[in-house]
Each structure stands twice: as structure tokens, then as C-alpha cells.
Scaffold this active site. Structure first.
Site, PDB file in Angstrom:
ATOM      1  N   GLN A 108     -34.576  13.329   6.539  1.00 20.77           N
ATOM      2  CA  GLN A 108     -34.568  13.851   5.175  1.00 20.77           C
ATOM      3  C   GLN A 108     -34.045  12.850   4.155  1.00 20.77           C
ATOM      4  OE1 GLN A 108     -31.697  16.980   6.326  1.00 20.77           O
ATOM      5  NE2 GLN A 108     -30.670  16.511   4.403  1.00 20.77           N
ATOM      6  N   CYS A 114     -32.826  19.718   3.615  1.00 14.62           N
ATOM      7  CA  CYS A 114     -32.942  20.236   4.974  1.00 14.62           C
ATOM      8  C   CYS A 114     -33.731  21.538   5.005  1.00 14.62           C
ATOM      9  CB  CYS A 114     -31.571  20.441   5.596  1.00 14.62           C
ATOM     10  SG  CYS A 114     -30.491  21.523   4.650  1.00 14.62           S
ATOM     11  N   HIS A 250     -26.313  24.123   6.344  1.00 16.48           N
ATOM     12  CA  HIS A 250     -27.411  23.271   6.786  1.00 16.48           C
ATOM     13  C   HIS A 250     -28.533  24.149   7.329  1.00 16.48           C
ATOM     14  CE1 HIS A 250     -29.334  19.622   8.014  1.00 16.48           C
ATOM     15  NE2 HIS A 250     -29.147  19.786   9.312  1.00 16.48           N
TER      16      HIS A 250
END
Length: 301
Positions: A108, A114, A250
Site C-alpha cells: 500500500q 489498507c 487496520h
């Protein structure tokens, strides 16, 4: 009750995504000392994973903190239909279920995207399963999702797949990844004609049995977790949190589970030089610990 729980859960998700791109930063002596202490903690706590220098270990701590920003928005949507959770297989790995239905982990870069990589990876797996083309070379555009979906940016986003129903994503070539917010106008004209879509989606109730059943029934699932510093130095094994401060939320992609050894298999977006070729395994116990793994999980129909 479920609605209020999911609203709370979604505030935790969301995507923070903090990783540098390009070549791995050099690890200094102070970081090596921290890794040594982490290794001792793993041994003393009898954790089941191996720590060491990784492609992200050398990032300065202030960069981790700067790139970890929690989005205040939260997804809401229907729950997936209830179906029996008994008689599930003891293990599933969508990389080896009559073929490989999981695309290669990507990087990324210096962008909190993400959420886009988790959702794009899920769409790629969805297409491979629907078309029964395991191992096919399918690479869809995370940048279109970042620049056109209005559900996030390089400062974070949410696991909300409405764009994948209405518009979908085209091949990577329509808008190669730039690790920036970009502009939807920069995508190739007419990209919508070559876009892959999902028919529908739903949220998975955050219990071990429900998530395993959804993995078996629907295939790979985008999900959320809280990340702590020790994960930066994960090399292999079954992860449990050992130490370090929280960095933020995340988004990752669940691709399997194993009941005998009690872990999930997860695809990350930190490149193939991190972890187990870009994947990691995480202990079931982390669903009910400070890691809060799997609190917000989405299935594609």
C-alpha cells in the site's frame, strides 16, 4: 443490540493503514535492541511466532504514528443471512481449495489505503470463485477505489462496499496505484465498462463460529483489527500480541482458518517481503483481546 454493537465496532475498524512504500528502511541499533527484547518476551510468554527485522521494522516511530489515523465515519448495512454453522470443515485455506482463489499481496505504500487493498483483494477472490478460475492473473485497481468511491482516502477509510455493487473496479491498468489520493478523472475513460462488481454484501456477526462459517460459505472476507508495534516485526508463526503501543486500526483480508492450531490466515497489504510472503496467521484468542481482531467483517454475495 446488534445495530449499536456494530456502530461501536465500526469505529474501531477503520482504517488506519500505516505503511511506507519502496525499499525497506534501514534498521538502527535502537530498533534492533527493541526486537531483541521482543524476542525475549515471545520466548518467555511461550508465544507461537517469530520476530525479527522486516521490511517495515526500520520505519521511524513518528512515521507510524503520523500514518495511523482513525476515520470517524463508520459503515452500516445488512447482516448476512443466518445459515447453519455446524459441520464446518476443520480448516480452510482459499489459496488451496481446489486451486488458488487468493491474489498476491500488494504494497500500500505511504498511504492509509489498507481499506482499499482489503476490499479490492476480496473482490478479486470473489471474481475468481464466481468464474471458477483459480490462479488466474487478476489484478484490479485499488486506486480507482481510493479516488472514486468516496469512502476513504490516504488518511483512512471504511469497509463499506456500496461502490463495488454500483460501479465495481476495473483492471489495474485503468488506473495504476499511486499511493496518493489521486483524482477519479485520472482513471482511463470508460473504465466502468470493464469493471467487476459484486451482487450484494452483508456484515458478519463478530463471533468465531459466524466468521468461520462465512469464510467457508462466501470465501475471503475483509475484516478489521487493532495493530500494535510488535506486529511490525512479525516474520512467521501464529501471532498474539506481546507488547508495544497501539498504532491504530487496520483492514486486512481473511483467507482461511485452522481449528487444530486455532488460527486465522490473513492477507496483508505490506508487500511480500513482510511476514509469510505477505500473509500472517493470528490466534483465535485475539478476537477477544486488546487486538480486537474481526470486529467488523464483511462478506460479498
Amino acid at each position: 443490540m446488534r445495530t449499536s454493537f456494530l456502530r461501536h465496532a465500526a469505529r474501531v475498524i477503520v482504517a488506519v493503514c500505516f505503511l511506507a512504500g519502496g525499499a525497506a528502511a534501514e534498521v538502527n541499533d535502537a530498533t534492533r535492541a527493541k526486537i531483541d527484547e521482543l524476542q525475549k518476551s515471545i520466548r518467555s510468554g511461550k508465544a507461537r511466532w517469530v520476530a525479527g527485522e522486516t521490511s517495515v521494522s526500520g520505519l521511524p516511530e513518528d512515521q507510524w504514528a503520523t500514518l495511523a489515523s482513525l476515520d470517524t465515519a463508520f459503515p452500516s448495512g445488512p447482516m448476512i443471512p443466518d445459515f447453519p454453522v455446524k459441520l464446518l470443515p476443520r480448516s480452510i485455506d482459499w489459496r488451496n481449495e481446489g486451486g488458488n482463489f487468493v491474489t498476491t499481496p500488494k504494497q500500500q505504500g505511504k498511504c492509509g489505503s489498507c481499506w482499499s487493498f482489503a476490499m479490492t483483494g476480496a473482490l478479486e477472490s470473489y471474481v475468481l470463485r464466481k468464474q471458477q478460475k483459480p490462479g488466474a492473473d487478476l489484478d484490479l485497481s485499488e486506486q480507482v477505489y481510493v479516488s472514486c468511491s468516496n469512502v476513504g482516502s490516504c488518511k483512512g477509510g471504511v469497509l463499506l462496499p456500496v461502490f463495488l455493487v454500483s460501479e465495481g473496479l476495473p483492471p489495474e491498468s485503468a488506473y495504476p496505484y499511486t499511493a496518493s489520493n489521486g483524482s477519479c478523472a485520472a482513471a482511463a475513460p470508460g473504465w466502468e465498462k470493464n469493471a467487476h462488481k459484486i451482487s450484494g454484501w452483508g456484515m458478519v456477526w463478530p463471533s468465531l463460529a459466524k466468521i468461520k462459517a462465512a469464510l467457508a460459505h462466501y470465501g475471503p472476507l475483509p475484516t478489521s483489527m487493532q495493530v500494535y508495534e510488535d506486529l511490525m516485526h512479525y516474520r512467521s508463526g501464529v501471532y498474539t500480541r506481546v507488547g508495544g503501543k497501539r498504532l491504530g486500526g487496520h483492514a486486512v483480508l481473511l483467507v482461511g482458518y485452522n481449528d487444530e492450531e486455532e488460527y486465522f490466515i490473513v492477507k496483508n497489504s505490506w508487500g511480500t517481503d513482510w511476514g509469510e510472503n505477505g500473509f500472517f496467521r493470528i490466534d483465535y484468542s485475539q478476537m477477544h483481546s486488546s487486538v480486537i481482531f474481526g470486529l467488523t467483517t464483511v462478506a460479498f454475495y
